[in-house]
Design a protein around this motif. Structure first.
Motif, PDB file in Angstrom:
ATOM      1  N   ARG A 255      -1.760  -4.668  -2.137  1.00 37.77           N
ATOM      2  CA  ARG A 255      -2.607  -5.871  -2.163  1.00 37.77           C
ATOM      3  C   ARG A 255      -1.870  -7.058  -2.775  1.00 37.77           C
ATOM      4  O   ARG A 255      -1.949  -8.186  -2.276  1.00 37.77           O
ATOM      5  CB  ARG A 255      -3.904  -5.579  -2.929  1.00 37.77           C
ATOM      6  CG  ARG A 255      -4.884  -4.705  -2.159  1.00 37.77           C
ATOM      7  CD  ARG A 255      -6.233  -4.639  -2.855  1.00 37.77           C
ATOM      8  NE  ARG A 255      -6.154  -3.919  -4.129  1.00 37.77           N
ATOM      9  CZ  ARG A 255      -6.264  -2.607  -4.244  1.00 37.77           C
ATOM     10  NH1 ARG A 255      -6.446  -1.859  -3.165  1.00 37.77           N
ATOM     11  NH2 ARG A 255      -6.207  -2.033  -5.439  1.00 37.77           N
TER      12      ARG A 255
ATOM     13  N   CYS B  85       2.677  -2.972   4.040  1.00 37.37           N
ATOM     14  CA  CYS B  85       1.704  -4.074   4.137  1.00 37.37           C
ATOM     15  C   CYS B  85       1.280  -4.308   5.578  1.00 37.37           C
ATOM     16  O   CYS B  85       0.100  -4.543   5.853  1.00 37.37           O
ATOM     17  CB  CYS B  85       2.311  -5.352   3.556  1.00 37.37           C
ATOM     18  SG  CYS B  85       2.467  -5.368   1.760  1.00 37.37           S
TER      19      CYS B  85
ATOM     20  N   THR C 229      -1.048  -1.481   7.335  1.00 36.41           N
ATOM     21  CA  THR C 229      -2.488  -1.447   7.062  1.00 36.41           C
ATOM     22  C   THR C 229      -3.276  -1.959   8.256  1.00 36.41           C
ATOM     23  O   THR C 229      -4.406  -1.572   8.482  1.00 36.41           O
ATOM     24  CB  THR C 229      -2.845  -2.313   5.838  1.00 36.41           C
ATOM     25  OG1 THR C 229      -2.416  -3.661   6.068  1.00 36.41           O
ATOM     26  CG2 THR C 229      -2.191  -1.792   4.572  1.00 36.41           C
TER      27      THR C 229
ATOM     28  N   CYS D 117      -2.694  -1.194  -5.352  1.00 36.31           N
ATOM     29  CA  CYS D 117      -2.518  -2.441  -6.097  1.00 36.31           C
ATOM     30  C   CYS D 117      -1.231  -3.144  -5.686  1.00 36.31           C
ATOM     31  O   CYS D 117      -1.200  -4.376  -5.542  1.00 36.31           O
ATOM     32  CB  CYS D 117      -2.487  -2.153  -7.599  1.00 36.31           C
ATOM     33  SG  CYS D 117      -4.099  -1.750  -8.309  1.00 36.31           S
TER      34      CYS D 117
ATOM     35  N   ASP E  15      -4.389 -11.636   5.177  1.00 34.70           N
ATOM     36  CA  ASP E  15      -3.043 -11.872   4.670  1.00 34.70           C
ATOM     37  C   ASP E  15      -1.974 -11.305   5.601  1.00 34.70           C
ATOM     38  O   ASP E  15      -0.880 -11.871   5.720  1.00 34.70           O
ATOM     39  CB  ASP E  15      -2.878 -11.246   3.279  1.00 34.70           C
ATOM     40  CG  ASP E  15      -3.523 -12.087   2.183  1.00 34.70           C
ATOM     41  OD1 ASP E  15      -3.801 -13.267   2.443  1.00 34.70           O
ATOM     42  OD2 ASP E  15      -3.748 -11.557   1.081  1.00 34.70           O
TER      43      ASP E  15
ATOM     44  N   HIS F 177      -7.989  -8.025   7.191  1.00 37.46           N
ATOM     45  CA  HIS F 177      -6.701  -8.156   6.512  1.00 37.46           C
ATOM     46  C   HIS F 177      -6.064  -9.492   6.879  1.00 37.46           C
ATOM     47  O   HIS F 177      -5.034  -9.538   7.540  1.00 37.46           O
ATOM     48  CB  HIS F 177      -5.771  -7.006   6.911  1.00 37.46           C
ATOM     49  CG  HIS F 177      -6.312  -5.648   6.609  1.00 37.46           C
ATOM     50  ND1 HIS F 177      -6.414  -5.157   5.331  1.00 37.46           N
ATOM     51  CD2 HIS F 177      -6.791  -4.676   7.421  1.00 37.46           C
ATOM     52  CE1 HIS F 177      -6.922  -3.932   5.364  1.00 37.46           C
ATOM     53  NE2 HIS F 177      -7.160  -3.626   6.623  1.00 37.46           N
TER      54      HIS F 177
ATOM     55  N   GLN G 157       0.843  -8.183  -0.255  1.00 33.75           N
ATOM     56  CA  GLN G 157       0.287  -8.889   0.896  1.00 33.75           C
ATOM     57  C   GLN G 157       0.009 -10.351   0.560  1.00 33.75           C
ATOM     58  O   GLN G 157       0.323 -11.252   1.338  1.00 33.75           O
ATOM     59  CB  GLN G 157      -0.989  -8.193   1.377  1.00 33.75           C
ATOM     60  CG  GLN G 157      -0.732  -6.914   2.140  1.00 33.75           C
ATOM     61  CD  GLN G 157      -2.012  -6.201   2.522  1.00 33.75           C
ATOM     62  OE1 GLN G 157      -3.065  -6.405   1.912  1.00 33.75           O
ATOM     63  NE2 GLN G 157      -1.945  -5.364   3.542  1.00 33.75           N
TER      64      GLN G 157
END
Length: 220
Positions: A12, A56, A59, A9, A101, A99, A15
């Protein structure tokens, strides 16, 4: 909330905020509030904002460097070299689409002047290793005689990856203006094919003419 869920969380939420506001413009409190957790959990799980920022980017980037080391680095023929470069590009495009972001974060913060020193350190640990691997891969291709040796490998890397990144970055705009998107499999494969062909043959029509001549000779 389970530990893995808490970390997920936070990543996310971070990001989305980093993509919108950048590293400097985003506070730890904003991230925690958007994730719905106590602000102290950012330090607990990541050691602070810089550690969360690094998580971030990882990922997307760490998976690609691992993939590169495992599948791409070695080759025994030009055909295999070309195939592995294609695999790498497919992975880059897939990751960026998955991804989105993360790509925004990188583009936003890398263009800051001056760049935040914390961001610079994170980039050195995440973005740079992937580019270094690609430069080595290009250099190996030059030494094997598959690529022109008179071109600087680092410049080839920048222009090649820059073109792909630009196509990804402008995908939403091209969808609105021209009705095409990389989310369509046909369009995505067209981009990958074009990028690989330009990488190996450029836009010089002699490359096409040579291929056609070889095809004609094989049919005689």
């Amino acid at each position: 909330m389970a530990q893995d869920n808490t970390k997920g969380c936070l990543i996310r939420a971070a990001q989305a905020l980093f993509a919108k506001l950048g590293f400097t413009g985003t506070s730890v409190k904003q991230i925690a509030d958007d994730a719905g957790v106590n602000v102290s959990l950012v330090s607990y799980h990541f050691g602070g904002k810089e550690g969360l920022y690094k998580a971030c980017l990882e990922t997307e980037v760490s998976d690609m460097t691992d993939f590169f080391d495992k599948y791409i680095a070695s080759f025994s023929s030009k055909e295999e070299y070309k195939l592995k470069l294609k695999m790498f590009v497919e992975g880059v495009v897939a990751k960026h689409l998955e991804h989105g972001d993360v790509g925004c974060i990188i583009r936003r913060d890398i263009e800051m002047d001056p760049i935040d020193p914390h961001v610079l350190e994170v980039f050195k640990k995440t973005i740079v290793p992937m580019f270094e691997r690609l430069i080595v891969f290009i250099t190996k291709g030059q030494k094997a005689g598959y690529l022109r040796s008179d071109l600087a490998a680092n410049q080839v890397c920048v222009l090649f990856m820059g073109g792909i990144q630009h196509a990804i970055r402008t995908d939403n705009m091209r969808k609105k203006l021209f009705g095409v998107s990389l989310k369509d499999e046909k369009e995505k494969q067209s981009l990958i094919h074009t990028a690989i062909e330009i990488f190996f043959n450029g836009l010089d029509n002699r490359a096409t003419e040579k291929t056609s001549a070889v095809t004609k000779e094989s049919n005689i």
